[in-house]
Design a protein around this motif. Structure first.
Motif, PDB file in Angstrom:
ATOM      1  N   GLU A   1       0.816  -1.214   0.000  1.00 10.43           N
ATOM      2  CA  GLU A   1       0.000   0.000   0.000  1.00 10.43           C
ATOM      3  C   GLU A   1       0.848   1.261   0.000  1.00 10.43           C
ATOM      4  O   GLU A   1       0.341   2.359  -0.162  1.00 10.43           O
ATOM      5  CB  GLU A   1      -0.984   0.006   1.184  1.00 10.43           C
ATOM      6  CG  GLU A   1      -0.345   0.045   2.557  1.00 10.43           C
ATOM      7  CD  GLU A   1       0.051  -1.324   3.102  1.00 10.43           C
ATOM      8  OE1 GLU A   1       0.534  -1.353   4.242  1.00 10.43           O
ATOM      9  OE2 GLU A   1      -0.096  -2.331   2.407  1.00 10.43           O
ATOM     10  N   ARG A   2       2.142   1.147   0.195  1.00  7.91           N
ATOM     11  CA  ARG A   2       3.035   2.315   0.156  1.00  7.91           C
ATOM     12  C   ARG A   2       3.876   2.286  -1.119  1.00  7.91           C
ATOM     13  O   ARG A   2       5.019   2.712  -1.118  1.00  7.91           O
ATOM     14  CB  ARG A   2       3.927   2.340   1.393  1.00  7.91           C
ATOM     15  CG  ARG A   2       3.157   2.629   2.677  1.00  7.91           C
ATOM     16  CD  ARG A   2       4.093   2.804   3.849  1.00  7.91           C
ATOM     17  NE  ARG A   2       5.045   3.871   3.667  1.00  7.91           N
ATOM     18  CZ  ARG A   2       4.889   5.124   4.086  1.00  7.91           C
ATOM     19  NH1 ARG A   2       3.778   5.472   4.694  1.00  7.91           N
ATOM     20  NH2 ARG A   2       5.829   6.019   3.906  1.00  7.91           N
ATOM     21  N   GLY A   3       3.320   1.757  -2.197  1.00  6.06           N
ATOM     22  CA  GLY A   3       4.044   1.720  -3.465  1.00  6.06           C
ATOM     23  C   GLY A   3       5.157   0.694  -3.466  1.00  6.06           C
ATOM     24  O   GLY A   3       6.210   0.920  -4.029  1.00  6.06           O
ATOM     25  N   CYS A   4       4.933  -0.430  -2.815  1.00 11.74           N
ATOM     26  CA  CYS A   4       5.903  -1.531  -2.728  1.00 11.74           C
ATOM     27  C   CYS A   4       7.193  -1.107  -2.032  1.00 11.74           C
ATOM     28  O   CYS A   4       8.291  -1.499  -2.425  1.00 11.74           O
ATOM     29  CB  CYS A   4       6.190  -2.119  -4.100  1.00 11.74           C
ATOM     30  SG  CYS A   4       4.773  -2.969  -4.798  1.00 11.74           S
ATOM     31  N   THR A   5       7.075  -0.301  -1.002  1.00 10.07           N
ATOM     32  CA  THR A   5       8.215   0.095  -0.195  1.00 10.07           C
ATOM     33  C   THR A   5       8.747  -1.111   0.565  1.00 10.07           C
ATOM     34  O   THR A   5       7.978  -1.865   1.148  1.00 10.07           O
ATOM     35  CB  THR A   5       7.810   1.192   0.817  1.00 10.07           C
ATOM     36  OG1 THR A   5       7.367   2.325   0.088  1.00 10.07           O
ATOM     37  CG2 THR A   5       8.954   1.564   1.731  1.00 10.07           C
ATOM     38  N   THR A   6      10.049  -1.310   0.547  1.00 13.73           N
ATOM     39  CA  THR A   6      10.686  -2.375   1.330  1.00 13.73           C
ATOM     40  C   THR A   6      11.656  -1.736   2.307  1.00 13.73           C
ATOM     41  O   THR A   6      12.437  -0.869   1.930  1.00 13.73           O
ATOM     42  CB  THR A   6      11.440  -3.367   0.427  1.00 13.73           C
ATOM     43  OG1 THR A   6      10.496  -3.968  -0.462  1.00 13.73           O
ATOM     44  CG2 THR A   6      12.128  -4.452   1.244  1.00 13.73           C
ATOM     45  N   VAL A   7      11.568  -2.158   3.566  1.00 17.34           N
ATOM     46  CA  VAL A   7      12.435  -1.637   4.615  1.00 17.34           C
ATOM     47  C   VAL A   7      13.197  -2.801   5.229  1.00 17.34           C
ATOM     48  O   VAL A   7      12.608  -3.806   5.602  1.00 17.34           O
ATOM     49  CB  VAL A   7      11.601  -0.927   5.720  1.00 17.34           C
ATOM     50  CG1 VAL A   7      12.494  -0.452   6.846  1.00 17.34           C
ATOM     51  CG2 VAL A   7      10.813   0.219   5.132  1.00 17.34           C
ATOM     52  N   ARG A   8      14.524  -2.676   5.314  1.00 17.25           N
ATOM     53  CA  ARG A   8      15.344  -3.679   5.998  1.00 17.25           C
ATOM     54  C   ARG A   8      15.533  -3.206   7.431  1.00 17.25           C
ATOM     55  O   ARG A   8      16.010  -2.109   7.668  1.00 17.25           O
ATOM     56  CB  ARG A   8      16.695  -3.845   5.318  1.00 17.25           C
ATOM     57  CG  ARG A   8      17.540  -4.910   5.991  1.00 17.25           C
ATOM     58  CD  ARG A   8      18.612  -5.489   5.113  1.00 17.25           C
ATOM     59  NE  ARG A   8      18.158  -6.022   3.850  1.00 17.25           N
ATOM     60  CZ  ARG A   8      17.619  -7.232   3.672  1.00 17.25           C
ATOM     61  NH1 ARG A   8      17.411  -8.004   4.704  1.00 17.25           N
ATOM     62  NH2 ARG A   8      17.274  -7.639   2.482  1.00 17.25           N
ATOM     63  N   LEU A   9      15.120  -4.060   8.385  1.00 15.11           N
ATOM     64  CA  LEU A   9      15.206  -3.690   9.798  1.00 15.11           C
ATOM     65  C   LEU A   9      16.657  -3.616  10.257  1.00 15.11           C
ATOM     66  O   LEU A   9      17.470  -4.465   9.898  1.00 15.11           O
ATOM     67  CB  LEU A   9      14.427  -4.687  10.648  1.00 15.11           C
ATOM     68  CG  LEU A   9      12.944  -4.811  10.314  1.00 15.11           C
ATOM     69  CD1 LEU A   9      12.278  -5.822  11.236  1.00 15.11           C
ATOM     70  CD2 LEU A   9      12.248  -3.472  10.386  1.00 15.11           C
ATOM     71  N   LEU A  10      16.971  -2.608  11.052  1.00 10.23           N
ATOM     72  CA  LEU A  10      18.324  -2.408  11.570  1.00 10.23           C
ATOM     73  C   LEU A  10      18.490  -2.964  12.972  1.00 10.23           C
ATOM     74  O   LEU A  10      19.615  -3.093  13.454  1.00 10.23           O
ATOM     75  CB  LEU A  10      18.668  -0.911  11.570  1.00 10.23           C
ATOM     76  CG  LEU A  10      18.584  -0.209  10.212  1.00 10.23           C
ATOM     77  CD1 LEU A  10      18.918   1.260  10.369  1.00 10.23           C
ATOM     78  CD2 LEU A  10      19.510  -0.880   9.213  1.00 10.23           C
ATOM     79  N   ASN A  11      17.368  -3.252  13.646  1.00  9.29           N
ATOM     80  CA  ASN A  11      17.381  -3.772  15.016  1.00  9.29           C
ATOM     81  C   ASN A  11      16.365  -4.897  15.114  1.00  9.29           C
ATOM     82  O   ASN A  11      15.485  -5.005  14.271  1.00  9.29           O
ATOM     83  CB  ASN A  11      16.957  -2.690  16.036  1.00  9.29           C
ATOM     84  CG  ASN A  11      17.627  -1.365  15.826  1.00  9.29           C
ATOM     85  OD1 ASN A  11      17.024  -0.460  15.278  1.00  9.29           O
ATOM     86  ND2 ASN A  11      18.868  -1.244  16.246  1.00  9.29           N
ATOM     87  N   ASP A  12      16.455  -5.698  16.176  1.00 15.63           N
ATOM     88  CA  ASP A  12      15.372  -6.618  16.488  1.00 15.63           C
ATOM     89  C   ASP A  12      14.206  -5.765  16.973  1.00 15.63           C
ATOM     90  O   ASP A  12      14.385  -4.879  17.810  1.00 15.63           O
ATOM     91  CB  ASP A  12      15.790  -7.606  17.579  1.00 15.63           C
ATOM     92  CG  ASP A  12      16.821  -8.613  17.086  1.00 15.63           C
ATOM     93  OD1 ASP A  12      16.900  -8.835  15.862  1.00 15.63           O
ATOM     94  OD2 ASP A  12      17.535  -9.183  17.925  1.00 15.63           O
ATOM     95  N   ILE A  13      13.022  -6.012  16.443  1.00 12.32           N
ATOM     96  CA  ILE A  13      11.845  -5.222  16.792  1.00 12.32           C
ATOM     97  C   ILE A  13      10.876  -6.114  17.569  1.00 12.32           C
ATOM     98  O   ILE A  13      10.320  -7.059  17.003  1.00 12.32           O
ATOM     99  CB  ILE A  13      11.132  -4.658  15.536  1.00 12.32           C
ATOM    100  CG1 ILE A  13      12.112  -3.960  14.590  1.00 12.32           C
ATOM    101  CG2 ILE A  13       9.968  -3.757  15.945  1.00 12.32           C
ATOM    102  CD1 ILE A  13      12.761  -2.720  15.150  1.00 12.32           C
TER     103      ILE A  13
END
Length: 75
Positions: A11-23
């Motif tokens: 829904e955000r235009g196929c945005t991909t985010v790589r996590l930098l920390n354990d969430i």
């Protein structure tokens, strides 16, 4: 979610985010780089302001956020 996980948002235009920390479950992470002072919104409600810059994929919690919400047990 663990560090090194990539999260995609269609829904955000196929945005991909790589996590930098354990969430931890139920916690927040930045979808893009954010500046100090920016307001953080969760489920459409402003919940706090950043007290330092945050990179995309970084954990957002009390170490970098001051809350705008009042606790029910504090007068």
């Amino acid at each position: 979610m663990s560090k090194e996980t990539a999260v995609s948002f269609a829904e955000r235009g196929c945005t991909t985010v790589r996590l930098l920390n354990d969430i931890p479950f139920g916690h927040k992470f930045a979808l893009s780089d954010l500046s100090e002072g920016e307001t953080i919104v969760k489920y459409g409600v402003p919940i706090g302001q950043l007290i330092r810059p945050v990179k995309a994929g970084e954990h957002i919690h009390l170490h970098n956020l001051v809350t705008l919400q009042r606790r029910g047990d504090v007068q």
